[in-house]
Design a protein around this motif. Structure first.
Motif, PDB file in Angstrom:
ATOM      1  N   GLN A 106     -19.006  28.429 -30.729  1.00 52.36           N
ATOM      2  CA  GLN A 106     -18.456  27.236 -30.099  1.00 52.36           C
ATOM      3  C   GLN A 106     -19.070  26.138 -30.228  1.00 52.36           C
ATOM      4  OE1 GLN A 106     -16.631  28.662 -26.441  1.00 52.36           O
ATOM      5  NE2 GLN A 106     -14.854  29.692 -27.764  1.00 52.36           N
ATOM      6  N   TYR A 141     -16.252  23.367 -34.091  1.00 53.17           N
ATOM      7  CA  TYR A 141     -15.671  24.494 -33.719  1.00 53.17           C
ATOM      8  C   TYR A 141     -14.280  24.298 -33.653  1.00 53.17           C
ATOM      9  CZ  TYR A 141     -14.450  29.223 -32.249  1.00 53.17           C
ATOM     10  OH  TYR A 141     -13.460  30.340 -32.104  1.00 53.17           O
ATOM     11  N   GLU A 142     -13.899  23.582 -32.648  1.00 48.64           N
ATOM     12  CA  GLU A 142     -12.641  23.297 -32.355  1.00 48.64           C
ATOM     13  C   GLU A 142     -11.524  22.700 -33.464  1.00 48.64           C
ATOM     14  OE1 GLU A 142     -11.620  21.384 -28.518  1.00 48.64           O
ATOM     15  OE2 GLU A 142     -13.201  22.748 -27.544  1.00 48.64           O
ATOM     16  N   LEU A 143     -12.278  21.735 -34.167  1.00 50.71           N
ATOM     17  CA  LEU A 143     -11.385  21.151 -35.369  1.00 50.71           C
ATOM     18  C   LEU A 143     -11.288  22.374 -36.455  1.00 50.71           C
ATOM     19  CD1 LEU A 143     -13.939  17.780 -35.511  1.00 50.71           C
ATOM     20  CD2 LEU A 143     -11.410  17.886 -34.842  1.00 50.71           C
ATOM     21  N   GLN A 145     -10.842  25.455 -35.811  1.00 47.06           N
ATOM     22  CA  GLN A 145      -9.598  26.397 -35.323  1.00 47.06           C
ATOM     23  C   GLN A 145      -8.687  25.457 -35.484  1.00 47.06           C
ATOM     24  OE1 GLN A 145     -10.338  29.346 -34.402  1.00 47.06           O
ATOM     25  NE2 GLN A 145     -12.318  28.902 -35.198  1.00 47.06           N
ATOM     26  N   GLN A 146      -8.511  24.218 -35.188  1.00 41.75           N
ATOM     27  CA  GLN A 146      -7.108  23.528 -35.288  1.00 41.75           C
ATOM     28  C   GLN A 146      -6.544  23.682 -36.874  1.00 41.75           C
ATOM     29  OE1 GLN A 146      -7.759  19.613 -33.924  1.00 41.75           O
ATOM     30  NE2 GLN A 146      -7.869  20.315 -31.788  1.00 41.75           N
ATOM     31  N   GLY A 147      -7.608  23.272 -37.731  1.00 46.19           N
ATOM     32  CA  GLY A 147      -7.224  23.358 -39.194  1.00 46.19           C
ATOM     33  C   GLY A 147      -6.761  24.845 -39.540  1.00 46.19           C
ATOM     34  N   LYS A 148      -7.382  25.871 -39.024  1.00 43.28           N
ATOM     35  CA  LYS A 148      -6.611  27.031 -39.434  1.00 43.28           C
ATOM     36  C   LYS A 148      -5.181  27.328 -38.964  1.00 43.28           C
ATOM     37  CE  LYS A 148     -11.224  29.947 -39.305  1.00 43.28           C
ATOM     38  NZ  LYS A 148     -11.693  31.127 -38.722  1.00 43.28           N
ATOM     39  N   ALA A 149      -5.142  26.743 -37.572  1.00 38.74           N
ATOM     40  CA  ALA A 149      -3.706  27.072 -37.010  1.00 38.74           C
ATOM     41  C   ALA A 149      -2.458  26.476 -37.716  1.00 38.74           C
ATOM     42  CB  ALA A 149      -3.935  26.585 -35.277  1.00 38.74           C
ATOM     43  N   GLU A 150      -3.128  24.994 -38.234  1.00 42.06           N
ATOM     44  CA  GLU A 150      -2.483  24.248 -38.923  1.00 42.06           C
ATOM     45  C   GLU A 150      -1.745  24.768 -40.046  1.00 42.06           C
ATOM     46  OE1 GLU A 150      -3.676  20.170 -39.019  1.00 42.06           O
ATOM     47  OE2 GLU A 150      -3.632  20.090 -36.983  1.00 42.06           O
ATOM     48  N   ASN A 151      -2.759  25.524 -41.149  1.00 37.80           N
ATOM     49  CA  ASN A 151      -2.669  26.068 -42.403  1.00 37.80           C
ATOM     50  C   ASN A 151      -1.677  27.444 -42.025  1.00 37.80           C
ATOM     51  OD1 ASN A 151      -4.107  24.520 -43.674  1.00 37.80           O
ATOM     52  ND2 ASN A 151      -5.945  25.380 -43.543  1.00 37.80           N
ATOM     53  N   LYS A 153       0.521  27.832 -39.875  1.00 37.19           N
ATOM     54  CA  LYS A 153       1.818  27.213 -39.820  1.00 37.19           C
ATOM     55  C   LYS A 153       2.608  26.748 -40.960  1.00 37.19           C
ATOM     56  CE  LYS A 153       1.426  25.572 -35.044  1.00 37.19           C
ATOM     57  NZ  LYS A 153       1.438  24.236 -34.215  1.00 37.19           N
TER      58      LYS A 153
END
Length: 157
Positions: A106, A141-143, A145-151, A153
């Motif tokens: 993280q 790390y958070e950026l 993770q956000q990118g993975k979540a957006e991809n 979706k």
């Protein structure tokens, strides 16, 4: 050209894909020839790549296009450094930043202060300390993770 690597085993690299860093990298001036390796396990090119030394099989560092985590990243590069890279146009420039992955993932960060700037026209580059006030440790790390979540979706739509 065949290269033995610690992380990837024996790999074939086309000579025209070898990147020459005229002054080496910070802390390792003797390492001057590199190949950019993508994770072959992924069907598409991932965000994280490896800058594999062609001079030392044991040396490879994770790198990333900084625009993947900070779209506004536009470092100021001195005229002296531009001249060192040869004749450049904006289409010829490829920028990479190193990733640091500590035990606590993280706290993963990129170095925005000393990017690799590569002239894709002649495959020559340099690690440059930029004039801007960018941090050496920019947490990602958070950026990522956000990118993975957006991809995820987008794929599920």
């Amino acid at each position: 050209m065949k290269a033995n690597t610690r992380l990837f085993g024996e790999i074939d690299i086309a000579q025209e894909r070898i990147i020459t860093l005229k002054e080496g990298i910070i802390g390792f001036p003797e390492l001057r020839q590199f190949a950019l390796i993508h994770d072959k396990e992924k069907k598409e090119k991932g965000k994280i790549m490896w800058l594999q030394s062609m001079n030392d099989a044991a040396f490879a560092m994770p790198v990333l296009n900084p625009l993947e985590v900070i779209p506004s990243y536009h470092p100021t590069i001195s005229e002296e450094n531009y001249k060192m890279l040869g004749k450049l146009s904006s289409e010829d420039i490829f920028v990479l930043v190193t990733i640091t992955v500590p035990k606590n993932i993280q706290k993963m960060s990129v170095n925005l202060k000393a990017p690799f700037v590569i002239n894709m026209n002649n495959m020559e580059g340099a690690q440059i300390i930029v004039e801007d006030d960018y941090p050496v440790k920019y947490m990602i790390y958070e950026l990522l993770q956000q990118g993975k979540a957006e991809n995820g979706k987008k794929a599920g739509e």
